[in-house]
Design an enzyme around this catalytic site. Sequence first.
Site, PDB file in Angstrom:
ATOM      1  N   THR A  70      10.001  33.127  18.916  1.00  0.00           N
ATOM      2  CA  THR A  70       9.434  33.810  19.944  1.00  0.00           C
ATOM      3  C   THR A  70       8.730  33.244  20.990  1.00  0.00           C
ATOM      4  OG1 THR A  70       9.102  35.931  18.152  1.00  0.00           O
ATOM      5  CG2 THR A  70       6.656  36.174  19.870  1.00  0.00           C
ATOM      6  N   GLN A 179      20.004  34.699  16.942  1.00  0.00           N
ATOM      7  CA  GLN A 179      20.935  35.333  16.364  1.00  0.00           C
ATOM      8  C   GLN A 179      22.098  35.356  15.926  1.00  0.00           C
ATOM      9  OE1 GLN A 179      20.396  37.594  13.673  1.00  0.00           O
ATOM     10  NE2 GLN A 179      18.764  38.273  14.278  1.00  0.00           N
ATOM     11  N   SER A 197      14.743  30.629  16.122  1.00  0.00           N
ATOM     12  CA  SER A 197      14.230  29.796  15.160  1.00  0.00           C
ATOM     13  C   SER A 197      15.126  29.348  13.863  1.00  0.00           C
ATOM     14  CB  SER A 197      13.601  31.750  14.922  1.00  0.00           C
ATOM     15  OG  SER A 197      12.914  31.621  15.260  1.00  0.00           O
ATOM     16  N   HIS A 199      14.120  30.339  10.581  1.00  0.00           N
ATOM     17  CA  HIS A 199      13.777  30.720   9.898  1.00  0.00           C
ATOM     18  C   HIS A 199      15.396  32.057   9.403  1.00  0.00           C
ATOM     19  CE1 HIS A 199      12.247  34.726  10.972  1.00  0.00           C
ATOM     20  NE2 HIS A 199      11.671  33.432  12.088  1.00  0.00           N
ATOM     21  N   THR A 233      -0.292  17.573  17.257  1.00  0.00           N
ATOM     22  CA  THR A 233       0.483  16.772  16.189  1.00  0.00           C
ATOM     23  C   THR A 233       2.201  17.993  15.773  1.00  0.00           C
ATOM     24  OG1 THR A 233      -1.326  16.343  15.240  1.00  0.00           O
ATOM     25  CG2 THR A 233       0.560  15.839  13.632  1.00  0.00           C
ATOM     26  N   CYS A 319      11.144  43.860  13.745  1.00  0.00           N
ATOM     27  CA  CYS A 319       9.930  43.208  14.558  1.00  0.00           C
ATOM     28  C   CYS A 319       9.804  44.763  15.448  1.00  0.00           C
ATOM     29  CB  CYS A 319      11.340  42.538  15.621  1.00  0.00           C
ATOM     30  SG  CYS A 319      11.294  40.864  15.338  1.00  0.00           S
TER      31      CYS A 319
HETATM   32  N1  PMP Z   1      15.140  36.924  18.949  1.00  0.00           N
HETATM   33  C1  PMP Z   1      15.423  37.277  18.620  1.00  0.00           C
HETATM   34  C2  PMP Z   1      17.204  37.874  19.265  1.00  0.00           C
HETATM   35  C3  PMP Z   1      15.867  37.516  17.203  1.00  0.00           C
HETATM   36  O1  PMP Z   1      16.517  37.846  15.566  1.00  0.00           O
HETATM   37  C4  PMP Z   1      13.800  37.580  16.191  1.00  0.00           C
HETATM   38  C5  PMP Z   1      13.534  37.196  15.364  1.00  0.00           C
HETATM   39  N2  PMP Z   1      13.910  38.819  14.747  1.00  0.00           N
HETATM   40  C6  PMP Z   1      13.235  36.515  18.047  1.00  0.00           C
HETATM   41  C7  PMP Z   1      13.877  36.233  18.688  1.00  0.00           C
HETATM   42  C8  PMP Z   1      11.792  36.692  17.010  1.00  0.00           C
HETATM   43  O2  PMP Z   1      11.698  35.162  16.344  1.00  0.00           O
HETATM   44  P1  PMP Z   1      10.735  34.577  15.277  1.00  0.00           P
HETATM   45  O3  PMP Z   1       9.917  35.930  15.165  1.00  0.00           O
HETATM   46  O4  PMP Z   1      11.176  33.446  14.547  1.00  0.00           O
HETATM   47  O5  PMP Z   1       9.868  34.179  16.373  1.00  0.00           O
END
Ligand code: PMP
Length: 374
Positions: A70, A179, A197, A199, A233, A319
């Site tokens: 994001t 993705q 990201s 995660h 940092t 989301c």
């Molecule tokens: N872009 C895509 C294609 C995503 O799948 C996601 C998370 N679902 C995001 C952006 C946002 O990632 P984050 O919530 O880790 O900021």
Amino acid sequence: MIYLDYSATTPVLPEVLDSYNKVTTDYFGNPNSLHNLGTKSKELLDSATKQVCELLNINIEELTFTSGATESNNIALIGTCLANKSNGNHIIVSKLEHPSVYGICDYLNTLGFKISYVNHTEEGVVDFEDLKKKITKDTILVSICMVNSETGVRQPLRTIRQIMNKCKANIILHSDITQALGKIPVNFNDFDLASASGHKIFAPKGIGIFYKKKNIKCNSLLYGSSHDFHPGTPPLPLIVSFSKALRIALHEITKKQEIVAKWNEKILKNIVKFPDIKINHTKYSIPHIINISLMDIKPETFIHALEKNEIYVSSNTACSSGKMSTSVMALYNDKTRAETTIRISLSYLTKLEDITVFLNAFNIIYDKLHSLNE
Ligand code: PMP
């Protein structure tokens, strides 16, 4: 527990968590400090950064660690628009972006930037003719998500770039590769800017990357005590975890893809047996994401029934859950189809037993809930 929501987030791999804990304890010095605790942390920061760049085949100056996709999307779109506004005020995005991109576009609109939404074909791929038509002398940026988070549709970025170049020189191409990274091979030569990201690749939450090709003008959105592009940092334990998770994700990526493709095939083979379920999948969908529309069953009811069996999937994306799937709506223009989606997302760690148990539960729950509507 059977976890089939890997596109929403992934658990942290034990070996990655070990690194996180070790760095938190043994390298707590601030990499910006001059004493030897700082130097030790700085050396680790440099080696983790170097590893990420080598794995991605990019230069060190091209990489910025952020808090996640994001934030990276914000830097990519807002930073680029602000830095290039003397060249124009027009940007183009696809209709299959992550919701964060649309939120940023709404903000850019308030700053006077004009946004065009490029159409796509029935298969979900950017409509090249429409892209050509939408590019104007004021276009400064095109942002196209490499893999759509809801349907897994993958975009041909190299062709998109060629079309952009033919229409106008120097339009910047950003891609949200969140993705795609760690799931399919990604070539960083295909775009100028990218966001991802940690995660989604078994690293902890709170770490992501922003890629900016050398010579691309993009303003930093953060001001601080230094003139760094991303001052503050550096979160060393997160950065080291990211580099480790990335290394693991990219190791034998083709083999991992084959495992996922096998599970995808098995699940789809079962689901096609139900004629009332629509499969929101095109020939461009990557196997990691299976999106279906139950049509006459509320996705929440279905998801909670699966949850009682400790099976976890999502309704469209994490989301935008609760709302209709914007990507399925964009693809099929069918409200019921877009409001009744569930997304099953797979990883190479998914086991055959998981698929068997999931499909048994799926069949029983579907037959029961579907029969209530007959
Ligand atoms: N872009 C895509 C294609 C995503 O799948 C996601 C998370 N679902 C995001 C952006 C946002 O990632 P984050 O919530 O880790 O900021």
